[in-house]
Design an enzyme around this catalytic site. Structure first.
Site, PDB file in Angstrom:
ATOM      1  N   THR A 160      78.787 -15.047 -80.855  1.00 50.06           N
ATOM      2  CA  THR A 160      79.610 -14.252 -79.935  1.00 50.06           C
ATOM      3  C   THR A 160      79.111 -12.817 -79.786  1.00 50.06           C
ATOM      4  O   THR A 160      79.564 -12.100 -78.905  1.00 50.06           O
ATOM      5  CB  THR A 160      81.071 -14.170 -80.421  1.00 50.06           C
ATOM      6  OG1 THR A 160      81.082 -13.548 -81.704  1.00 50.06           O
ATOM      7  CG2 THR A 160      81.721 -15.535 -80.495  1.00 50.06           C
ATOM      8  N   SER A 206      87.757 -11.763 -76.631  1.00 48.63           N
ATOM      9  CA  SER A 206      88.464 -11.809 -77.908  1.00 48.63           C
ATOM     10  C   SER A 206      88.278 -10.561 -78.773  1.00 48.63           C
ATOM     11  O   SER A 206      88.719  -9.489 -78.406  1.00 48.63           O
ATOM     12  CB  SER A 206      88.008 -13.069 -78.642  1.00 48.63           C
ATOM     13  OG  SER A 206      88.783 -13.282 -79.763  1.00 48.63           O
ATOM     14  N   ARG A 237      74.752 -12.384 -88.887  1.00 49.61           N
ATOM     15  CA  ARG A 237      75.789 -12.051 -89.872  1.00 49.61           C
ATOM     16  C   ARG A 237      75.309 -12.403 -91.274  1.00 49.61           C
ATOM     17  O   ARG A 237      74.672 -13.449 -91.465  1.00 49.61           O
ATOM     18  CB  ARG A 237      77.076 -12.814 -89.578  1.00 49.61           C
ATOM     19  CG  ARG A 237      77.668 -12.503 -88.219  1.00 49.61           C
ATOM     20  CD  ARG A 237      79.154 -12.879 -88.186  1.00 49.61           C
ATOM     21  NE  ARG A 237      79.643 -13.005 -86.816  1.00 49.61           N
ATOM     22  CZ  ARG A 237      80.019 -11.970 -86.043  1.00 49.61           C
ATOM     23  NH1 ARG A 237      79.926 -10.738 -86.495  1.00 49.61           N
ATOM     24  NH2 ARG A 237      80.474 -12.179 -84.825  1.00 49.61           N
TER      25      ARG A 237
HETATM   26  C1  G16 Z   1      85.163 -16.912 -82.002  1.00 45.96           C
HETATM   27  C2  G16 Z   1      85.279 -18.349 -82.429  1.00 45.96           C
HETATM   28  C3  G16 Z   1      85.524 -18.431 -83.909  1.00 45.96           C
HETATM   29  C4  G16 Z   1      84.427 -17.666 -84.659  1.00 45.96           C
HETATM   30  C5  G16 Z   1      84.279 -16.252 -84.105  1.00 45.96           C
HETATM   31  C6  G16 Z   1      83.057 -15.548 -84.655  1.00 45.96           C
HETATM   32  O1  G16 Z   1      86.365 -16.272 -82.279  1.00 45.96           O
HETATM   33  O2  G16 Z   1      86.318 -18.964 -81.711  1.00 45.96           O
HETATM   34  O3  G16 Z   1      85.536 -19.776 -84.292  1.00 45.96           O
HETATM   35  O4  G16 Z   1      84.714 -17.597 -86.014  1.00 45.96           O
HETATM   36  O5  G16 Z   1      84.122 -16.291 -82.715  1.00 45.96           O
HETATM   37  O6  G16 Z   1      81.924 -16.325 -84.329  1.00 45.96           O
HETATM   38  P1  G16 Z   1      80.457 -15.842 -84.573  1.00 45.96           P
HETATM   39  O7  G16 Z   1      80.360 -15.497 -86.038  1.00 45.96           O
HETATM   40  O8  G16 Z   1      79.590 -16.998 -84.195  1.00 45.96           O
HETATM   41  O9  G16 Z   1      80.228 -14.612 -83.741  1.00 45.96           O
HETATM   42  P2  G16 Z   1      87.022 -15.268 -81.251  1.00 45.96           P
HETATM   43  O10 G16 Z   1      88.335 -14.956 -81.879  1.00 45.96           O
HETATM   44  O11 G16 Z   1      86.098 -14.095 -81.141  1.00 45.96           O
HETATM   45  O12 G16 Z   1      87.115 -16.067 -79.977  1.00 45.96           O
END
Ligand code: G16
Length: 549
Positions: free
Chosen positions: A506, A67, A511
């Protein structure tokens, strides 16, 4: 039928797990540097095939994407039969399989899973998979295919496509021929379903001004190429950042995550937007959407997921009322701690609003509790869910006057336009354009629904982000133990100050979000809280200024 242990062993030996690496099924599946993911993809193939057997041969989806992450990363997530994220309980099975140190341990873990999850190996197994445009995708898909083969799954390769298309396909395949049929089970069918609904919704409205679409140099560019001819002259989309072949271009200084975190226009769009004009950005796999426009003085104005939720929720409430259904259908909104305080105030004065932890799975489940649940993360990830009862109420409602019929027809068309399996940048973009066309809003009127509190999001790289544990929908830290008190003390010094810290699911970072009455204060608060985080868990002092990105 029993497990074909020889085949599992043979194929697993082709995909050894790298030593000393612990994988974790996080916010959006497994996500890390692509070069260490081969064994994980193999094991996800095994798991997806077993999950399908557990669910009587229903088709399970697997999406290979990272993503918004940098191009060198990749990832993989499973999609459950209705197109939603993998059931929580199976996330730990995924983590367990991914971390089995070698083939014998993997075989043992698989046998254990078959036993505890009561999987009947005689059942069929069906899996559909897709990947985004990342260069590492093709070889990771081969590892996934080996995992599927080890369990003998029937497979369908959906090729290179967006995350929301894969989610759509899973639901379409599983509902085919049933009373809940979601749509044709092909990408062409998805494009046809959405464009037909869009054209009906904007029929008779004033021409929509040209919309500049930043595709993040990702797979959204391919999706747009399919939509543009299908949409015909109903809307003119100008696709930019659609270079999917130049190494390093994906998500680089463009796309929804860049716009949200940097709060500025990608340089590549600077010469394309003129004052008053709207544009939007997708992220790398086209499941997030950010809007923006330039005001009369050419200043960048961002219209994020909170603004999208506010626009869309208010429109649906109006339609429900105009259709004479306000006693039967209640609309609610789901947000996360990242939602701007001004948006939460605006929405809660009008509708029920719930705050849940980050991650589409949490928002999606909470939204299912409403008749119509609107969920958007501030980062632009979201959709709208019409409950099965609501869909039935819409189908059965007998309008008393022509105005009720018009509103009812719009609601039925929205139900088709919106990809209700997951956030979908293209579907959400068309939804926003419908609302703007109906309200005769430009970006200015939309933006003026409420005034965002200035905010700042930064990342801190720490040795171990797992020491950070949160509560209260991630708004407070419970570990490290003394950090929350220090944050509270700092926040009190800022007018309208709010700040929280959470580990990313991710990326390998923590954060920090802060908002305050003035931009300089929000920045200051974010950097000071980041400093507290850094001091608490330590790190290389040389890295400090660079790591607060
Ligand atoms: C993914 C999740 C989202 C989340 C984002 C960031 O998005 O599907 O719900 O807001 O990661 O998550 P984190 O702050 O835990 O890193 P994507 O668009 O990267 O698949």
């Amino acid at each position: 039928m029993s497990l074909n242990v020889n085949e599992l062993r043979r194929l697993s030996d082709l995909h050894p797990k790298p030593r000393a690496i612990q994988f974790q099924y996080g916010t959006a599946g497994f996500r890390t540097v692509a070069s260490i993911l081969d064994s994980t993809l193999f094991r996800v193939g095994v798991l997806a095939a077993l999950r399908s057997k557990r669910l009587d041969g229903k088709t399970i989806g697997v999406m290979v994407t990272a993503s918004h992450n940098p191009e060198a990363d990749n990832g993989v997530k499973l999609v459950d039969p209705r197109g939603e994220m993998l059931e929580n309980a199976w996330e730990s099975h995924a983590t367990a399989l991914a971390n089995a140190p070698n083939t014998p341990a993997l075989i043992e873990a698989v046998e254990h899973l078959v036993k505890v999850a009561k999987i009947d190996l005689n059942k069929p197994s069906r899996v559909v998979y897709a990947r985004d445009t990342r260069p590492s995708g093709a070889s990771l898909v081969r590892a996934l295919e080996d995992g599927l083969k080890a369990i003998g799954a029937e497979t369908r390769d959906a090729g290179v496509t967006t995350t929301p298309v894969l989610h759509y396909l899973v639901r379409a395949i599983n509902t085919k021929g049933t009373k809940d049929e979601y749509g044709p089970d092909s990408e062409e069918g998805y494009v046809a379903k959405l464009t037909a609904a869009f054209k009906k919704l904007i029929a008779g409205k004033a021409a929509i001004p040209l919309l500049v679409v930043d595709c993040a140099n990702g797979v959204g560019a391919l999706a747009l190429q399919k939509f543009i001819p299908a949409l015909g002259n109903s809307i003119t989309l100008h696709s930019v950042n659609d270079d999917i072949s130049t190494a390093g271009a994906l998500n680089n200084a463009c796309g929804a995550d860049f716009v949200k975190t940097q709060q500025k226009l990608p340089a590549s769009l600077e010469s394309l937007l003129h004052p008053g004009q709207r544009g939007c950005s997708f992220d790398g796999d086209a499941d997030r959407l950010m809007y923006f426009y330039l005001d009369e003085r050419g200043r960048f104005r961002m219209l994020d997921g909170d603004k999208i939720a506010s626009l869309v929720a208010a429109f649906i409430v109006e339609l429900v009322k105009s259709a004479g259904l306000e006693d039967k259908i209640k609309v609610g909104v789901v947000q996360t701690a990242y939602a701007n305080g001004a948006s939460t105030k605006y929405l809660s004065e009008r509708l029920p609003v719930k705050c849940v932890p980050t991650g589409v799975k949490h928002l999606h489940h909470a939204a299912e509790h409403y008749d119509v649940g609107v969920y958007f993360e501030a980062n632009g990830h979201g959709t709208v869910l019409f409950s099965p009862e609501t869909q039935q109420a819409l189908r059965e409602h007998q309008p008393a006057i022509p105005a009720q019929l018009t509103a009812l027809t719009h609601l039925l068309n929205l139900n088709d336009l919106i990809n209700q399996t997951v956030g979908d940048a293209v579907s959400d973009m068309l939804l926003v354009e419908v609302v703007l066309a109906h309200k005769s809003y430009s970006g200015v009127e939309w933006d003026s629904l409420y005034v965002d509190l200035p905010n700042r999001l930064v990342k801190v790289k720490v040795a171990n982000r797992n020491v950070f544990k949160t509560e209260d929908a991630e708004r407070r830290l419970i570990s490290p133990p003394t950090l929350q008190a220090k944050i509270d003390e700092l926040v009190r010094k800022y007018e309208d100050g709010r700040s929280f810290v959470r580990p990313s699911g991710t990326e390998d970072v923590v954060r920090v979000y802060a908002e305050a009455r003035a931009k300089s204060q929000a920045d200051d608060l974010a950097f000071r809280v980041a400093g507290l985080v850094y001091d608490e868990v330590g790190g290389d002092p040389g890295l400090r200024p660079r790591e607060f990105l």
